[in-house]
Design a protein around this motif. Structure first.
Motif, PDB file in Angstrom:
ATOM      1  N   PRO A   4     -45.763  -5.619  15.689  1.00  0.00           N
ATOM      2  CA  PRO A   4     -45.504  -7.079  16.290  1.00  0.00           C
ATOM      3  C   PRO A   4     -44.918  -7.256  17.798  1.00  0.00           C
ATOM      4  CG  PRO A   4     -44.088  -7.013  14.195  1.00  0.00           C
ATOM      5  CD  PRO A   4     -44.618  -5.172  14.340  1.00  0.00           C
ATOM      6  N   ALA A   5     -43.611  -6.209  17.861  1.00  0.00           N
ATOM      7  CA  ALA A   5     -43.961  -6.165  19.830  1.00  0.00           C
ATOM      8  C   ALA A   5     -44.626  -5.669  20.331  1.00  0.00           C
ATOM      9  CB  ALA A   5     -42.812  -4.909  19.110  1.00  0.00           C
ATOM     10  N   GLY A   6     -45.936  -4.811  19.953  1.00  0.00           N
ATOM     11  CA  GLY A   6     -46.709  -4.687  20.351  1.00  0.00           C
ATOM     12  C   GLY A   6     -47.293  -3.139  21.210  1.00  0.00           C
ATOM     13  N   GLN A   7     -46.329  -2.493  19.985  1.00  0.00           N
ATOM     14  CA  GLN A   7     -46.270  -0.895  20.234  1.00  0.00           C
ATOM     15  C   GLN A   7     -46.992   0.154  19.982  1.00  0.00           C
ATOM     16  OE1 GLN A   7     -42.252  -0.113  18.041  1.00  0.00           O
ATOM     17  NE2 GLN A   7     -42.743   1.107  19.579  1.00  0.00           N
ATOM     18  N   ARG A   8     -47.357   0.779  20.266  1.00  0.00           N
ATOM     19  CA  ARG A   8     -48.223   1.403  19.823  1.00  0.00           C
ATOM     20  C   ARG A   8     -47.950   2.529  18.373  1.00  0.00           C
ATOM     21  NH1 ARG A   8     -49.977   6.797  23.527  1.00  0.00           N
ATOM     22  NH2 ARG A   8     -51.518   5.576  24.376  1.00  0.00           N
ATOM     23  N   GLN A   9     -48.662   2.854  17.349  1.00  0.00           N
ATOM     24  CA  GLN A   9     -48.231   3.455  16.585  1.00  0.00           C
ATOM     25  C   GLN A   9     -49.100   4.611  15.738  1.00  0.00           C
ATOM     26  OE1 GLN A   9     -48.481  -0.430  13.430  1.00  0.00           O
ATOM     27  NE2 GLN A   9     -46.266  -0.067  13.248  1.00  0.00           N
ATOM     28  N   VAL A  10     -48.159   5.608  14.839  1.00  0.00           N
ATOM     29  CA  VAL A  10     -49.309   6.851  14.816  1.00  0.00           C
ATOM     30  C   VAL A  10     -48.621   6.347  13.181  1.00  0.00           C
ATOM     31  CG1 VAL A  10     -48.943   8.572  14.555  1.00  0.00           C
ATOM     32  CG2 VAL A  10     -48.582   7.989  16.612  1.00  0.00           C
ATOM     33  N   LEU A  11     -49.762   6.284  12.820  1.00  0.00           N
ATOM     34  CA  LEU A  11     -50.028   6.116  10.724  1.00  0.00           C
ATOM     35  C   LEU A  11     -50.532   7.882  10.333  1.00  0.00           C
ATOM     36  CD1 LEU A  11     -51.912   3.117  10.648  1.00  0.00           C
ATOM     37  CD2 LEU A  11     -49.242   3.084  10.997  1.00  0.00           C
ATOM     38  N   VAL A  12     -49.734   8.259   9.548  1.00  0.00           N
ATOM     39  CA  VAL A  12     -50.005   9.901   8.546  1.00  0.00           C
ATOM     40  C   VAL A  12     -49.942   9.113   7.520  1.00  0.00           C
ATOM     41  CG1 VAL A  12     -49.322  12.262   9.027  1.00  0.00           C
ATOM     42  CG2 VAL A  12     -48.642  11.047  10.920  1.00  0.00           C
ATOM     43  N   CYS A  13     -51.329   9.405   6.991  1.00  0.00           N
ATOM     44  CA  CYS A  13     -51.454   9.096   5.827  1.00  0.00           C
ATOM     45  C   CYS A  13     -50.492  10.350   4.306  1.00  0.00           C
ATOM     46  CB  CYS A  13     -52.927   9.677   4.887  1.00  0.00           C
ATOM     47  SG  CYS A  13     -53.419   9.472   3.387  1.00  0.00           S
ATOM     48  N   GLN A  14     -50.135   9.583   3.989  1.00  0.00           N
ATOM     49  CA  GLN A  14     -49.237  10.334   2.542  1.00  0.00           C
ATOM     50  C   GLN A  14     -49.723  10.249   1.038  1.00  0.00           C
ATOM     51  OE1 GLN A  14     -46.561  12.511   4.073  1.00  0.00           O
ATOM     52  NE2 GLN A  14     -47.838  12.307   5.656  1.00  0.00           N
ATOM     53  N   TYR A  15     -50.621  10.085   0.964  1.00  0.00           N
ATOM     54  CA  TYR A  15     -51.845  10.120  -0.157  1.00  0.00           C
ATOM     55  C   TYR A  15     -51.509  11.208  -0.582  1.00  0.00           C
ATOM     56  CZ  TYR A  15     -53.694   7.198  -3.804  1.00  0.00           C
ATOM     57  OH  TYR A  15     -53.817   6.653  -5.424  1.00  0.00           O
ATOM     58  N   GLN A  16     -51.888  11.616  -1.707  1.00  0.00           N
ATOM     59  CA  GLN A  16     -51.828  12.169  -2.536  1.00  0.00           C
ATOM     60  C   GLN A  16     -53.124  13.570  -2.109  1.00  0.00           C
ATOM     61  OE1 GLN A  16     -54.226  10.713  -6.187  1.00  0.00           O
ATOM     62  NE2 GLN A  16     -52.187  10.160  -7.034  1.00  0.00           N
ATOM     63  N   ASN A  17     -54.481  13.380  -1.269  1.00  0.00           N
ATOM     64  CA  ASN A  17     -54.731  14.831  -0.713  1.00  0.00           C
ATOM     65  C   ASN A  17     -53.973  14.680   0.297  1.00  0.00           C
ATOM     66  OD1 ASN A  17     -56.975  14.615  -2.931  1.00  0.00           O
ATOM     67  ND2 ASN A  17     -58.276  13.517  -2.337  1.00  0.00           N
ATOM     68  N   CYS A  18     -54.046  14.357   0.886  1.00  0.00           N
ATOM     69  CA  CYS A  18     -53.302  14.441   2.904  1.00  0.00           C
ATOM     70  C   CYS A  18     -52.591  14.731   2.168  1.00  0.00           C
ATOM     71  CB  CYS A  18     -53.050  13.674   3.244  1.00  0.00           C
ATOM     72  SG  CYS A  18     -54.369  12.218   3.956  1.00  0.00           S
ATOM     73  N   LEU A  19     -51.410  14.485   1.166  1.00  0.00           N
ATOM     74  CA  LEU A  19     -50.149  15.479   1.001  1.00  0.00           C
ATOM     75  C   LEU A  19     -50.335  16.568   0.716  1.00  0.00           C
ATOM     76  CD1 LEU A  19     -47.743  12.830  -0.917  1.00  0.00           C
ATOM     77  CD2 LEU A  19     -47.129  13.801   1.396  1.00  0.00           C
TER      78      LEU A  19
END
Length: 99
Positions: A4-19
């Motif tokens: 909402p603040a317009g800042q950049r986000q880094v999303l790191v998958c934490q689901y089964q295969n990636c974990l």
């Protein structure tokens, strides 16, 4: 998905295969390299399980695949600080090479 603040986000998958492929360590590596105006978040499945660990940067819409903790400093320095995607890590589905 933009913050909402317009800042950049880094999303790191934490689901089964990636974990199973080490995404918890990738998330920890990003969290240990803070960047102003950038949030680091664990995400659910990004739908690219065969290419994990996956990282998505929004609102840039840059997708990285098979990211390892040792890759994080390059992503931080080259992408998040200098504004240039790290080509060898780009997900080919979203960033096909042009010949």
């Amino acid at each position: 998905m933009e913050d909402p603040a317009g800042q950049r986000q880094v999303l790191v998958c934490q689901y089964q295969n990636c974990l199973a492929r080490g995404s918890a360590q990738v998330l920890a590596a990003f969290q240990s390299h803070p960047v102003p105006d950038t949030s680091i978040s664990a995400s659910g499945c990004l739908g690219q399980c065969n290419m994990g660990p996956n990282v998505r940067v929004v609102p840039d819409e840059v997708w990285y695949c098979r990211v390892q903790p040792s890759d994080v400093p390059a992503v931080v320095e080259e992408h998040l600080q200098a504004g240039h995607a790290v080509e060898p890590l780009l997900h080919p589905r979203f960033h096909p090479k042009r010949f």
